[in-house]
Design a protein around this motif. Sequence first.
Motif, PDB file in Angstrom:
ATOM      1  N   GLN A   1       1.053  -1.470  -0.247  1.00 18.65           N
ATOM      2  CA  GLN A   1       0.037   0.594  -0.344  1.00 18.65           C
ATOM      3  C   GLN A   1       0.772   1.043  -0.338  1.00 18.65           C
ATOM      4  OE1 GLN A   1      -3.221  -0.203   2.450  1.00 18.65           O
ATOM      5  NE2 GLN A   1      -3.304  -1.955   2.323  1.00 18.65           N
ATOM      6  N   GLN A   2       0.100   2.114  -0.714  1.00 17.91           N
ATOM      7  CA  GLN A   2       1.598   3.409  -0.594  1.00 17.91           C
ATOM      8  C   GLN A   2       1.379   4.180   0.330  1.00 17.91           C
ATOM      9  OE1 GLN A   2      -0.480   6.583  -3.730  1.00 17.91           O
ATOM     10  NE2 GLN A   2       1.893   7.293  -4.112  1.00 17.91           N
ATOM     11  N   HIS A   3      -0.122   4.590   0.958  1.00 22.25           N
ATOM     12  CA  HIS A   3      -0.344   5.481   2.003  1.00 22.25           C
ATOM     13  C   HIS A   3      -0.036   3.937   3.960  1.00 22.25           C
ATOM     14  CE1 HIS A   3      -1.543   7.692  -0.481  1.00 22.25           C
ATOM     15  NE2 HIS A   3      -2.860   6.481  -0.846  1.00 22.25           N
ATOM     16  N   SER A   4      -0.048   4.683   5.308  1.00 24.81           N
ATOM     17  CA  SER A   4       0.502   4.247   6.385  1.00 24.81           C
ATOM     18  C   SER A   4      -1.147   3.285   6.374  1.00 24.81           C
ATOM     19  CB  SER A   4       0.806   4.829   6.889  1.00 24.81           C
ATOM     20  OG  SER A   4       0.117   5.628   7.196  1.00 24.81           O
ATOM     21  N   VAL A   5      -1.010   2.293   6.759  1.00 22.85           N
ATOM     22  CA  VAL A   5      -2.195   1.836   7.199  1.00 22.85           C
ATOM     23  C   VAL A   5      -2.792   2.146   9.095  1.00 22.85           C
ATOM     24  CG1 VAL A   5      -1.628   0.064   5.790  1.00 22.85           C
ATOM     25  CG2 VAL A   5      -0.451  -0.526   8.484  1.00 22.85           C
ATOM     26  N   ARG A   6      -2.067   2.460   9.964  1.00 23.93           N
ATOM     27  CA  ARG A   6      -2.326   3.393  10.877  1.00 23.93           C
ATOM     28  C   ARG A   6      -1.082   4.196  11.862  1.00 23.93           C
ATOM     29  NH1 ARG A   6      -0.778  -0.587  15.623  1.00 23.93           N
ATOM     30  NH2 ARG A   6       0.447  -2.136  14.840  1.00 23.93           N
ATOM     31  N   MET A   7      -0.882   4.404  12.774  1.00 21.37           N
ATOM     32  CA  MET A   7       0.232   5.542  13.026  1.00 21.37           C
ATOM     33  C   MET A   7      -0.630   5.651  15.007  1.00 21.37           C
ATOM     34  SD  MET A   7      -1.468   9.541  12.924  1.00 21.37           S
ATOM     35  CE  MET A   7      -1.651   9.415  14.699  1.00 21.37           C
ATOM     36  N   LEU A   8       0.863   5.899  15.348  1.00 24.03           N
ATOM     37  CA  LEU A   8       0.928   6.169  16.934  1.00 24.03           C
ATOM     38  C   LEU A   8       1.305   7.567  16.817  1.00 24.03           C
ATOM     39  CD1 LEU A   8       3.560   6.315  18.698  1.00 24.03           C
ATOM     40  CD2 LEU A   8       3.006   3.305  17.821  1.00 24.03           C
ATOM     41  N   SER A   9       0.652   8.918  17.597  1.00 27.43           N
ATOM     42  CA  SER A   9       0.985   9.313  18.351  1.00 27.43           C
ATOM     43  C   SER A   9       2.285   8.946  20.036  1.00 27.43           C
ATOM     44  CB  SER A   9      -0.313  10.777  18.701  1.00 27.43           C
ATOM     45  OG  SER A   9      -0.586  10.611  17.341  1.00 27.43           O
ATOM     46  N   GLY A  10       3.628  10.516  19.186  1.00 30.82           N
ATOM     47  CA  GLY A  10       4.360  10.686  20.844  1.00 30.82           C
ATOM     48  C   GLY A  10       5.068  11.070  20.293  1.00 30.82           C
ATOM     49  N   PRO A  11       6.569  10.114  19.860  1.00 33.24           N
ATOM     50  CA  PRO A  11       7.475  10.649  19.106  1.00 33.24           C
ATOM     51  C   PRO A  11       8.060  11.268  18.277  1.00 33.24           C
ATOM     52  CG  PRO A  11       6.862   7.991  19.210  1.00 33.24           C
ATOM     53  CD  PRO A  11       5.963   8.533  19.125  1.00 33.24           C
ATOM     54  N   HIS A  12       8.800  12.141  19.160  1.00 36.24           N
ATOM     55  CA  HIS A  12       9.584  13.030  18.410  1.00 36.24           C
ATOM     56  C   HIS A  12      10.843  12.518  17.703  1.00 36.24           C
ATOM     57  CE1 HIS A  12      10.179  17.092  16.491  1.00 36.24           C
ATOM     58  NE2 HIS A  12      11.208  16.954  16.697  1.00 36.24           N
ATOM     59  N   VAL A  13      11.259  11.606  16.459  1.00 40.02           N
ATOM     60  CA  VAL A  13      12.244  11.314  16.066  1.00 40.02           C
ATOM     61  C   VAL A  13      12.899  11.799  14.941  1.00 40.02           C
ATOM     62  CG1 VAL A  13      13.029   9.495  14.472  1.00 40.02           C
ATOM     63  CG2 VAL A  13      10.406   8.996  16.090  1.00 40.02           C
ATOM     64  N   CYS A  14      14.879  12.119  15.516  1.00 44.20           N
ATOM     65  CA  CYS A  14      15.505  12.917  15.283  1.00 44.20           C
ATOM     66  C   CYS A  14      16.954  11.945  14.372  1.00 44.20           C
ATOM     67  CB  CYS A  14      15.624  14.199  15.865  1.00 44.20           C
ATOM     68  SG  CYS A  14      14.039  15.523  15.613  1.00 44.20           S
ATOM     69  N   GLY A  15      16.829  10.856  14.398  1.00 43.25           N
ATOM     70  CA  GLY A  15      17.518  10.208  13.863  1.00 43.25           C
ATOM     71  C   GLY A  15      17.370   8.368  13.955  1.00 43.25           C
ATOM     72  N   ASP A  16      17.915   7.883  13.417  1.00 40.57           N
ATOM     73  CA  ASP A  16      17.973   6.428  13.650  1.00 40.57           C
ATOM     74  C   ASP A  16      17.475   5.339  15.001  1.00 40.57           C
ATOM     75  OD1 ASP A  16      17.809   3.577  12.899  1.00 40.57           O
ATOM     76  OD2 ASP A  16      20.016   3.004  13.463  1.00 40.57           O
ATOM     77  N   THR A  17      16.251   6.399  15.421  1.00 38.32           N
ATOM     78  CA  THR A  17      16.068   5.829  16.826  1.00 38.32           C
ATOM     79  C   THR A  17      14.282   4.709  17.460  1.00 38.32           C
ATOM     80  OG1 THR A  17      14.578   7.687  16.732  1.00 38.32           O
ATOM     81  CG2 THR A  17      16.754   7.577  17.735  1.00 38.32           C
ATOM     82  N   LEU A  18      14.245   4.098  15.756  1.00 39.05           N
ATOM     83  CA  LEU A  18      12.930   3.041  16.038  1.00 39.05           C
ATOM     84  C   LEU A  18      13.416   1.367  15.274  1.00 39.05           C
ATOM     85  CD1 LEU A  18      10.708   4.905  13.655  1.00 39.05           C
ATOM     86  CD2 LEU A  18      10.791   4.816  16.073  1.00 39.05           C
ATOM     87  N   GLN A  19      13.661   0.634  17.083  1.00 41.98           N
ATOM     88  CA  GLN A  19      13.878  -0.658  16.525  1.00 41.98           C
ATOM     89  C   GLN A  19      12.498  -1.434  17.546  1.00 41.98           C
ATOM     90  OE1 GLN A  19      17.722  -1.461  16.288  1.00 41.98           O
ATOM     91  NE2 GLN A  19      17.804   0.543  15.434  1.00 41.98           N
ATOM     92  N   ILE A  20      12.568  -2.751  16.560  1.00 42.18           N
ATOM     93  CA  ILE A  20      11.270  -3.432  16.993  1.00 42.18           C
ATOM     94  C   ILE A  20      11.993  -5.231  17.582  1.00 42.18           C
ATOM     95  CG2 ILE A  20       9.312  -4.975  15.814  1.00 42.18           C
ATOM     96  CD1 ILE A  20       9.608  -3.008  13.759  1.00 42.18           C
ATOM     97  N   ASP A  21      11.550  -5.152  18.544  1.00 43.12           N
ATOM     98  CA  ASP A  21      11.492  -6.471  19.363  1.00 43.12           C
ATOM     99  C   ASP A  21      11.095  -7.436  18.647  1.00 43.12           C
ATOM    100  OD1 ASP A  21      12.861  -8.479  20.928  1.00 43.12           O
ATOM    101  OD2 ASP A  21      12.792  -7.826  22.451  1.00 43.12           O
ATOM    102  N   PRO A  22      11.174  -8.905  18.009  1.00 42.31           N
ATOM    103  CA  PRO A  22      10.219  -9.708  17.532  1.00 42.31           C
ATOM    104  C   PRO A  22      10.011 -10.729  18.642  1.00 42.31           C
ATOM    105  CG  PRO A  22      12.304 -10.371  16.591  1.00 42.31           C
ATOM    106  CD  PRO A  22      12.498  -8.831  17.167  1.00 42.31           C
ATOM    107  N   ALA A  23      10.763 -10.643  19.496  1.00 38.66           N
ATOM    108  CA  ALA A  23      10.815 -11.462  21.007  1.00 38.66           C
ATOM    109  C   ALA A  23       8.956 -11.327  21.403  1.00 38.66           C
ATOM    110  CB  ALA A  23      11.465 -11.635  22.113  1.00 38.66           C
ATOM    111  N   VAL A  24       8.926 -10.409  21.941  1.00 39.11           N
ATOM    112  CA  VAL A  24       7.979  -9.830  22.745  1.00 39.11           C
ATOM    113  C   VAL A  24       7.525  -8.745  21.607  1.00 39.11           C
ATOM    114  CG1 VAL A  24       8.808  -9.737  24.669  1.00 39.11           C
ATOM    115  CG2 VAL A  24       9.476  -7.756  23.694  1.00 39.11           C
ATOM    116  N   ASN A  25       7.624  -8.441  20.981  1.00 41.29           N
ATOM    117  CA  ASN A  25       6.979  -7.181  19.522  1.00 41.29           C
ATOM    118  C   ASN A  25       6.081  -5.770  19.814  1.00 41.29           C
ATOM    119  OD1 ASN A  25       5.812  -7.715  17.171  1.00 41.29           O
ATOM    120  ND2 ASN A  25       3.655  -7.741  17.458  1.00 41.29           N
ATOM    121  N   HIS A  26       7.551  -5.381  20.758  1.00 40.70           N
ATOM    122  CA  HIS A  26       7.768  -4.421  20.954  1.00 40.70           C
ATOM    123  C   HIS A  26       8.266  -3.285  20.395  1.00 40.70           C
ATOM    124  CE1 HIS A  26       7.316  -5.012  25.359  1.00 40.70           C
ATOM    125  NE2 HIS A  26       5.355  -5.447  24.951  1.00 40.70           N
TER     126      HIS A  26
END
Length: 190
Positions: A48-73
């Motif tokens: 899909q071209q557009h995002s499917v959902r979002m969450l509000s909060g983080p003000h991201v200014c660098g490489d600061t998104l990581q996903i832990d698949p073990a607990v899906n966090h």
Amino acid sequence: MTCKASSTRTVMDGHCFRVFAVTFHPEMEREFISGGWDNTIQFWDTRQQHSVRMLSGPHVCGDTLQIDPAVNHILSGSWRKDNALEIWDYVSGQKVTEVPHDYQGESKIYTCHWLGQDHIVAAGSQSNMLRVINRWTMTTESRLLGLSSAVFGSSVCLAGKWTGLIAATSGTSVYLLERDGQQHSKKQGL
């Protein structure tokens, strides 16, 4: 394909300001997330071209998104004084917890990573510090202090004889860091 927000002003299905981070879900090959200056994490599907959902909060200014698949966090870092480091549930988008500041000073986060199942690496500006945080107690176990400028980038070696080795950038230097008690078969100038 170019993934972006639609022209609809009533739905936020993509970013409206600069994007600084993107990461694929390690176990869901079609899903990825992104974050930036618009204080959202957008959830995408490669079909899909557009995002499917979002969450509000983080003000991201660098490489600061990581996903832990073990607990899906999701681990997110924000360049701001309060709530700079947060953990979110990937499925619900609800905040799981906030990581408190270190007693040595506050950091506005430019880079963060999971370090195995039990730790977090986070660094940034203001106190110009990198720290290793115990994920379960939310306390700092190790830190690199006294840097002359912000820590803009970091990486954790995930495999091989240097598993757990941390690389971090500050100013014109790259630091290679190993934690006390970390065992390697051969040490070269660290």
